[in-house]
Write a protein that holds these residues in place. Structure first.
Motif, short mmCIF file in Angstrom:
data_model
loop_
_atom_site.label_atom_id
_atom_site.label_comp_id
_atom_site.label_asym_id
_atom_site.label_seq_id
_atom_site.Cartn_x
_atom_site.Cartn_y
_atom_site.Cartn_z
N GLN A 62 47.27 25.10 38.47
CA GLN A 62 48.27 25.61 39.40
C GLN A 62 47.86 26.92 40.07
O GLN A 62 48.01 27.06 41.29
CB GLN A 62 49.62 25.76 38.68
CG GLN A 62 50.80 26.05 39.60
CD GLN A 62 50.94 27.53 39.94
OE1 GLN A 62 50.51 28.38 39.15
NE2 GLN A 62 51.52 27.83 41.10
N PRO A 63 47.32 27.92 39.35
CA PRO A 63 46.91 29.16 40.03
C PRO A 63 45.84 28.93 41.10
O PRO A 63 45.83 29.60 42.14
CB PRO A 63 46.36 30.02 38.87
CG PRO A 63 47.03 29.48 37.66
CD PRO A 63 47.14 28.01 37.89
N TYR A 64 44.96 27.99 40.84
CA TYR A 64 43.90 27.65 41.80
C TYR A 64 44.48 26.88 42.98
O TYR A 64 44.21 27.20 44.15
CB TYR A 64 42.84 26.83 41.08
CG TYR A 64 41.82 26.13 41.95
CD1 TYR A 64 40.98 26.83 42.79
CD2 TYR A 64 41.69 24.73 41.90
CE1 TYR A 64 40.03 26.18 43.57
CE2 TYR A 64 40.75 24.08 42.67
CZ TYR A 64 39.92 24.80 43.50
OH TYR A 64 38.99 24.15 44.26
N LEU A 65 45.32 25.88 42.70
CA LEU A 65 45.90 25.06 43.76
C LEU A 65 46.72 25.90 44.73
O LEU A 65 46.71 25.65 45.94
CB LEU A 65 46.80 23.98 43.15
CG LEU A 65 46.15 22.96 42.21
CD1 LEU A 65 47.21 22.04 41.62
CD2 LEU A 65 45.09 22.16 42.94
N SER A 66 47.41 26.89 44.21
CA SER A 66 48.30 27.70 45.06
C SER A 66 47.54 28.56 46.05
O SER A 66 48.12 29.06 47.02
CB SER A 66 49.19 28.58 44.18
OG SER A 66 48.40 29.52 43.45
N GLU A 67 46.24 28.75 45.85
CA GLU A 67 45.43 29.58 46.73
C GLU A 67 44.75 28.78 47.84
O GLU A 67 44.16 29.37 48.75
CB GLU A 67 44.36 30.32 45.92
CG GLU A 67 44.91 31.33 44.93
CD GLU A 67 45.63 32.47 45.62
OE1 GLU A 67 45.18 32.88 46.72
OE2 GLU A 67 46.64 32.95 45.07
N LEU A 68 44.84 27.47 47.78
CA LEU A 68 44.11 26.64 48.74
C LEU A 68 45.00 26.17 49.88
O LEU A 68 46.21 26.02 49.72
CB LEU A 68 43.52 25.42 48.02
CG LEU A 68 42.45 25.72 46.97
CD1 LEU A 68 41.91 24.43 46.39
CD2 LEU A 68 41.31 26.54 47.56
N PRO A 69 44.40 25.90 51.04
CA PRO A 69 45.19 25.38 52.17
C PRO A 69 45.59 23.93 51.93
O PRO A 69 45.06 23.26 51.05
CB PRO A 69 44.21 25.49 53.35
CG PRO A 69 42.85 25.37 52.71
CD PRO A 69 42.98 26.06 51.37
N ASP A 70 46.54 23.45 52.74
CA ASP A 70 46.95 22.05 52.62
C ASP A 70 45.85 21.10 53.08
O ASP A 70 45.75 19.97 52.62
CB ASP A 70 48.21 21.79 53.46
CG ASP A 70 49.43 22.48 52.87
OD1 ASP A 70 49.45 22.70 51.64
OD2 ASP A 70 50.34 22.81 53.64
N ALA A 71 45.03 21.58 54.02
CA ALA A 71 43.95 20.76 54.56
C ALA A 71 42.94 21.68 55.24
O ALA A 71 43.21 22.86 55.48
CB ALA A 71 44.48 19.74 55.57
N VAL A 72 41.77 21.13 55.53
CA VAL A 72 40.73 21.84 56.27
C VAL A 72 40.59 21.17 57.63
O VAL A 72 40.56 19.94 57.73
CB VAL A 72 39.38 21.80 55.51
CG1 VAL A 72 38.28 22.46 56.33
CG2 VAL A 72 39.53 22.50 54.16
#
Length: 400
Positions: A65-75
């Protein structure tokens, strides 16, 4: 300060996101589902996208979850550009074909392989079925962020936060960091590729990729990419070489029946070749496929020379076309003029000049991200063509 070869970071195996990690949400059910759908399990990009969708849907209880929350929905890879953005590229067929192929392949894979898996395992995804668009968004993250661990576990894996490192374009003169898997310590290791001062950004290499490949997988490109080439096939063969049609209107039927047409791509066994060009950034020398020059030379032979060429069997023609052949000075001059004419026509076919593109990029603040990258891409294609034309003119002594 970190010295070259020094360990910069390590990621223990338990933090790496892949299907065999017991911390994956619904791990036991996922393994059973994948066993029943081997095509999903063996499709490495699809499998990584499934894991991403699984952890995203169950984000609240996800170990990552901490990692997922830092990523965009898409590139914003090139296949996600809209038609208006893609149109800014101009007449570059290679990029269009890449986009169309990728879109069709994703749609076909989703319908034929992934959808049956999703329909049978809705419990993994909160009772819903991720849509094709959600799958496309997940794939954009897979292409841009995962590391290829095919030899180690047969999968593409997410390595949290290491995938935040940018691609080295070597404008600092420092080598990119290296990475490997340490089996003794059971962890992923990142090693310094050079000496780094405190606070200095470090980079990794995404591989030797052209601008179109970078846009397709990562959503960016950069100027003066040494890997870039320009597809010139369509431009060359849209020009009619001499002798391609009869110039006589009073040819008898008997001579017409024996007249040989110019050698076609199929006759020369070149029908599957893709012709591109580039200029060596260090020497300024133009690179060109030998078969292409030979094909143009053959197309500019006199009728008698062509007839002689066509008397050879297909194997001899195949070998000849792939070797270095020069027929005579006149043929060589016509070949060079034809090639330069095709390249100059291709350059002029762009709707804007390099200077106009630079002005657009500098002054138009309302450009979408896709349009901005498209303009940068076409500007680089024009620069490559311009530089190649100049280099080729010097190379053949036609630079006056």
């Amino acid at each position: 300060m970190n010295q070259e070869g020094e360990l910069l970071a390590e990621v223990p195996a338990r933090f790496i996101l892949h299907s065999r990690n017991e911390r994956v949400c619904h791990a036991a059910d996922l393994r059973k589902a994948l066993a029943a759908h081997p095509r999903v399990a063996s499709h490495r990009h699809m499998l990584a996208a499934v894991l991403w969708l699984l952890e995203s849907v169950n984000c609240a209880q996800s170990f990552w979850q901490p990692y997922l929350s830092e990523l965009p929905d898409a590139v914003a890879t090139v296949d996600r550009w809209n038609q208006e953005e893609l149109a800014e590229v101009g007449h570059t067929l290679m990029l269009y074909e890449m986009v169309e192929y990728k879109k069709k392949k994703i749609a076909a894979d989703y319908a034929a392989i992934l959808l049956p898996f999703l329909q049978e395992n809705t419990q993994l995804f909160g009772g819903s079925i991720p849509s094709e668009e959600e799958y496309r968004r997940a794939l954009s993250l897979v292409y841009s962020r995962t590391f290829d661990f095919s030899e180690l576990i047969g999968e593409h894996v997410f390595i949290p936060f290491v995938d935040f490192l940018n691609h080295s374009i070597n404008d600092t003169g420092k080598a990119a960091c290296t990475y490997s898997y340490n089996h003794d310590k059971d962890c992923f290791e990142l090693l310094a590729g050079a000496d780094y001062d405190e606070g200095e950004e470090v980079f990794i290499s995404y591989g030797e990729k052209t601008s179109s490949q970078l846009l397709a997988s990562y959503g960016f490109m950069y100027e003066n990419n040494a890997e870039d080439t320009v597809d010139i096939t369509a431009s060359l063969f849209s020009l009619s070489p001499p002798h391609s049609t009869s110039t006589s209107t009073s040819t008898s039927s008997s001579s017409s029946s024996t007249r040989r047409s110019p050698p076609s791509l199929k006759q020369l066994t070149l029908e599957d070749l893709f012709f591109s060009l580039k200029t060596d950034q260090h020497t300024g020398q133009p690179f060109l496929h030998a078969s292409l020059l030979n094909f143009i030379r053959i197309q500019h032979l006199s009728t008698e020379q062509k007839a002689c060429f066509l008397t050879q069997d297909l194997g001899q023609r195949h070998d000849l076309v792939r070797s270095h052949i020069i027929f005579d000075d006149q043929n060589e001059a016509e070949t060079n003029r034809f090639l330069l004419s095709a390249l100059e026509r291709m350059l002029k076919a762009f709707p804007t000049t390099i200077e106009e593109d630079e002005h657009l990029l500098a002054t138009c603040e309302d450009l979408t991200s896709g349009k901005r990258w498209a303009i940068r891409y076409r500007k680089e294609e024009k620069r490559l063509l311009r530089d190649y034309i100049r280099a080729y003119r010097r190379y053949v002594g036609m630079d006056s």
